[in-house]
Design a protein around this motif. Structure first.
Motif, PDB file in Angstrom:
ATOM      1  N   TYR A  19       6.892   6.102  11.237  1.00 21.06           N
ATOM      2  CA  TYR A  19       6.826   5.818   9.801  1.00 21.06           C
ATOM      3  C   TYR A  19       7.377   6.977   8.968  1.00 21.06           C
ATOM      4  CZ  TYR A  19       3.992   1.916  11.303  1.00 21.06           C
ATOM      5  OH  TYR A  19       3.560   0.765  11.934  1.00 21.06           O
ATOM      6  N   ASP A  20       7.938   6.620   7.807  1.00 20.92           N
ATOM      7  CA  ASP A  20       8.492   7.620   6.894  1.00 20.92           C
ATOM      8  C   ASP A  20       7.389   8.348   6.128  1.00 20.92           C
ATOM      9  OD1 ASP A  20      11.123   6.794   7.567  1.00 20.92           O
ATOM     10  OD2 ASP A  20      10.943   5.119   6.158  1.00 20.92           O
ATOM     11  N   SER A  21       6.256   7.677   5.922  1.00 26.01           N
ATOM     12  CA  SER A  21       5.144   8.300   5.216  1.00 26.01           C
ATOM     13  C   SER A  21       3.850   7.585   5.565  1.00 26.01           C
ATOM     14  CB  SER A  21       5.354   8.253   3.693  1.00 26.01           C
ATOM     15  OG  SER A  21       5.322   6.903   3.227  1.00 26.01           O
ATOM     16  N   ALA A  22       2.737   8.270   5.330  1.00 27.28           N
ATOM     17  CA  ALA A  22       1.413   7.689   5.535  1.00 27.28           C
ATOM     18  C   ALA A  22       0.486   8.274   4.481  1.00 27.28           C
ATOM     19  CB  ALA A  22       0.887   7.987   6.933  1.00 27.28           C
ATOM     20  N   THR A  23      -0.180   7.411   3.734  1.00 25.24           N
ATOM     21  CA  THR A  23      -1.070   7.876   2.671  1.00 25.24           C
ATOM     22  C   THR A  23      -2.400   7.129   2.740  1.00 25.24           C
ATOM     23  OG1 THR A  23      -0.171   6.253   1.105  1.00 25.24           O
ATOM     24  CG2 THR A  23       0.836   8.453   1.120  1.00 25.24           C
ATOM     25  N   ILE A  24      -3.439   7.768   2.222  1.00 26.23           N
ATOM     26  CA  ILE A  24      -4.754   7.147   2.104  1.00 26.23           C
ATOM     27  C   ILE A  24      -5.111   7.135   0.622  1.00 26.23           C
ATOM     28  CG2 ILE A  24      -7.158   7.190   2.870  1.00 26.23           C
ATOM     29  CD1 ILE A  24      -6.211   9.169   5.090  1.00 26.23           C
ATOM     30  N   THR A  25      -5.295   5.959   0.073  1.00 23.99           N
ATOM     31  CA  THR A  25      -5.583   5.835  -1.352  1.00 23.99           C
ATOM     32  C   THR A  25      -6.787   4.928  -1.583  1.00 23.99           C
ATOM     33  OG1 THR A  25      -4.031   3.980  -1.539  1.00 23.99           O
ATOM     34  CG2 THR A  25      -3.174   6.184  -2.021  1.00 23.99           C
ATOM     35  N   GLU A  26      -7.309   4.972  -2.789  1.00 21.99           N
ATOM     36  CA  GLU A  26      -8.417   4.118  -3.200  1.00 21.99           C
ATOM     37  C   GLU A  26      -7.834   2.976  -4.026  1.00 21.99           C
ATOM     38  OE1 GLU A  26     -12.801   3.870  -3.207  1.00 21.99           O
ATOM     39  OE2 GLU A  26     -11.517   5.448  -2.426  1.00 21.99           O
ATOM     40  N   GLN A  27      -8.074   1.738  -3.596  1.00 21.77           N
ATOM     41  CA  GLN A  27      -7.559   0.577  -4.308  1.00 21.77           C
ATOM     42  C   GLN A  27      -8.679  -0.422  -4.525  1.00 21.77           C
ATOM     43  OE1 GLN A  27      -4.026  -1.043  -2.427  1.00 21.77           O
ATOM     44  NE2 GLN A  27      -3.084   0.977  -2.156  1.00 21.77           N
ATOM     45  N   GLY A  28      -9.090  -0.565  -5.788  1.00 16.90           N
ATOM     46  CA  GLY A  28     -10.155  -1.506  -6.110  1.00 16.90           C
ATOM     47  C   GLY A  28     -11.467  -1.187  -5.418  1.00 16.90           C
ATOM     48  N   GLY A  29     -11.760   0.103  -5.247  1.00 15.41           N
ATOM     49  CA  GLY A  29     -12.991   0.506  -4.580  1.00 15.41           C
ATOM     50  C   GLY A  29     -12.908   0.511  -3.068  1.00 15.41           C
ATOM     51  N   THR A  30     -11.732   0.228  -2.521  1.00 15.58           N
ATOM     52  CA  THR A  30     -11.536   0.201  -1.067  1.00 15.58           C
ATOM     53  C   THR A  30     -10.512   1.249  -0.663  1.00 15.58           C
ATOM     54  OG1 THR A  30     -12.018  -2.172  -0.950  1.00 15.58           O
ATOM     55  CG2 THR A  30     -10.792  -1.210   0.887  1.00 15.58           C
ATOM     56  N   ARG A  31     -10.841   2.031   0.362  1.00 18.38           N
ATOM     57  CA  ARG A  31      -9.876   2.995   0.893  1.00 18.38           C
ATOM     58  C   ARG A  31      -8.835   2.247   1.713  1.00 18.38           C
ATOM     59  NH1 ARG A  31     -12.272   6.746   4.559  1.00 18.38           N
ATOM     60  NH2 ARG A  31     -10.524   8.171   4.227  1.00 18.38           N
ATOM     61  N   VAL A  32      -7.575   2.565   1.462  1.00 16.50           N
ATOM     62  CA  VAL A  32      -6.464   1.847   2.099  1.00 16.50           C
ATOM     63  C   VAL A  32      -5.506   2.845   2.729  1.00 16.50           C
ATOM     64  CG1 VAL A  32      -4.503   0.302   1.736  1.00 16.50           C
ATOM     65  CG2 VAL A  32      -6.642  -0.090   0.488  1.00 16.50           C
ATOM     66  N   LEU A  33      -5.161   2.576   3.984  1.00 13.46           N
ATOM     67  CA  LEU A  33      -4.121   3.345   4.676  1.00 13.46           C
ATOM     68  C   LEU A  33      -2.798   2.617   4.479  1.00 13.46           C
ATOM     69  CD1 LEU A  33      -3.020   5.400   6.815  1.00 13.46           C
ATOM     70  CD2 LEU A  33      -3.760   3.763   8.567  1.00 13.46           C
ATOM     71  N   THR A  34      -1.808   3.329   3.937  1.00 15.16           N
ATOM     72  CA  THR A  34      -0.487   2.736   3.707  1.00 15.16           C
ATOM     73  C   THR A  34       0.552   3.452   4.566  1.00 15.16           C
ATOM     74  OG1 THR A  34      -1.055   2.154   1.420  1.00 15.16           O
ATOM     75  CG2 THR A  34       1.277   2.166   2.007  1.00 15.16           C
TER      76      THR A  34
END
Length: 390
Positions: free
Chosen positions: A141-156
């Motif tokens: 993968y070119d990138s990997a991020t962990i963010t908060e989306q609508g109260g849910t942690r999401v790995l992108t």
């Protein structure tokens, strides 16, 4: 070849620290010891870091550029600019070969090597080609991020402009589907107890943390864990029933207990599952202290224990435990749990004391090794996590 030599030297340094002086060498003069966590403290000398125990004996060599404190039995380390993960005996769970290492839940880390990103597990699993791998998501993968989306942690994970989004709460199911060991007892980052009778310096702090984190143990009231309290037969059966239910993915562990006593449901579940049989406890007194032999017999009868791989030679186990013979009641169960790395004995001679009792602190250690494969004991030789993959 250089990496292999580096890992071998690190292992030899650890072995030397453990062998000299019986257990470990004292921290060198001038070394600075920092705060304790789960029984071990960071130690630094001349820019090199390792870990010491509560007697300030070096248990993990001062060889790292930097380290973080232990949490849930693992710690990230920086060796020659590369990041990895170790357990409390210094064994690598993730080899130090990454430029970035970001913790997720479930024993997973977002990792980066060069310009490529992926996700690594502290436990290996089958690669589908006759081998094993630690990469849940390959380094493509070119990138990997962990963010908060609508109260849910999401790995992108992004590749060639296309983003793959994975809610973190779905990771346990993904790990199960991949056949990763211990997936049904996944670790939750940051979920740690604050019992007032468990100190960061206590030997059992790591086991209380893990057993609490995976939802197997709780306190006894008043924000206390009760580490020195003796485990009862009822408590052992409740632990066995909960582990069995979660491992088999049925409903016992999510349903309310029925019966005249708080432990009635667990007793009935263990009977129905074949963990115990009618007449196993003739007196029916489930509130008495359980013996170590009984605990071994109960836990060894669970599906979880039966399906574990051996980490230690069963033949050598049978020849090594000084107070257990083939004629000892429950010998096969005791031998089995030593071979599987769940039991390690009461001393360096592997003494078991079958008629003794178990404290809640000791029980936390046993169940933590039952459900978290990366914590199982190798009694002789090097830890080989690939053995855990069935």
């Amino acid at each position: 070849m250089r990496k292999k030599r580096m890992y071998r030297v690190a292992g030899l340094l650890l072995a030397l620290c453990l062998l000299l002086g019986g257990q470990a060498l004292a921290a060198p003069a001038g070394a600075v010891v920092w705060g304790y966590s789960e029984g071990l403290a960071q130690c630094e000398l001349n820019g090199k870091w390792g870990f010491v125990d509560t007697q300030k004996k070096v248990v993990i060599p001062l060889q790292y550029d930097s380290v973080v404190s232990f949490s849930l039995g693992v710690a990230a380390v920086n060796l020659d600019g590369k990041l990895g993960v170790i357990r409390q005996d210094g064994t690598y769970l993730i080899q130090p070969e990454y430029g970035t290492l970001l913790p997720l839940d479930c024993g997973l880390y977002v990792v980066q090597k060069g310009s490529r990103w992926g996700v690594a597990s502290i436990l290996p699993f089958s690669d589908g080609q006759g081998g094993t791998t630690n990469l849940l998501y390959d380094l493509v993968y070119d990138s990997a991020t962990i963010t908060e989306q609508g109260g849910t942690r999401v790995l992108t994970l992004t590749k060639d402009g296309v983003a793959t989004k994975i809610p973190v709460f779905e990771l346990p199911k993904i790990l199960e589907e991949k056949g990763v060991p211990s997936a049904r007892f996944s670790l939750t980052r940051g979920k740690l107890p604050t019992f007032r009778d468990v100190s960061p310096k206590d030997w059992f702090a790591v086991w209380v943390d893990i057993a609490y984190n995976v939802g197997l143990t709780s306190g006894v009231g008043g924000n206390r864990y009760g580490p020195s309290q003796t485990l009862t037969v009822a408590e052992v059966l409740k632990l066995a029933a909960t582990m069995e239910s979660r491992y088999k993915n049925d409903s016992f562990h999510t349903s309310s207990s029925t019966g005249p006593y708080w432990y009635s449901g667990a007793v009935n579940y263990c009977l129905a599952s074949g963990i115990i049989h009618s007449g196993t406890f003739d007196s029916g007194d489930y509130t008495r202290p359980a013996t170590r032999r009984e605990i071994a017999q109960i836990f060894a009868a669970t599906s979880l224990a039966k399906e574990m791989s051996d980490l230690n030679s069963l033949t050598r186990v049978k020849a090594s435990i000084p107070d257990v013979t083939s004629h000892t009641p429950g010998a096969s169960s005791i031998y089995s749990l030593y071979a599987k790395g769940v039991l390690g004995g009461m001393d360096s001679k592997l003494t078991f004391k079958p008629n003794g009792t178990v404290t809640r602190a000791e029980a936390a250690a046993i169940v933590s090794r039952m459900v978290r494969a990366e914590q199982r004991l190798t009694l002789w030789g090097d830890y080989d996590a690939s053995v855990l993959v069935g």
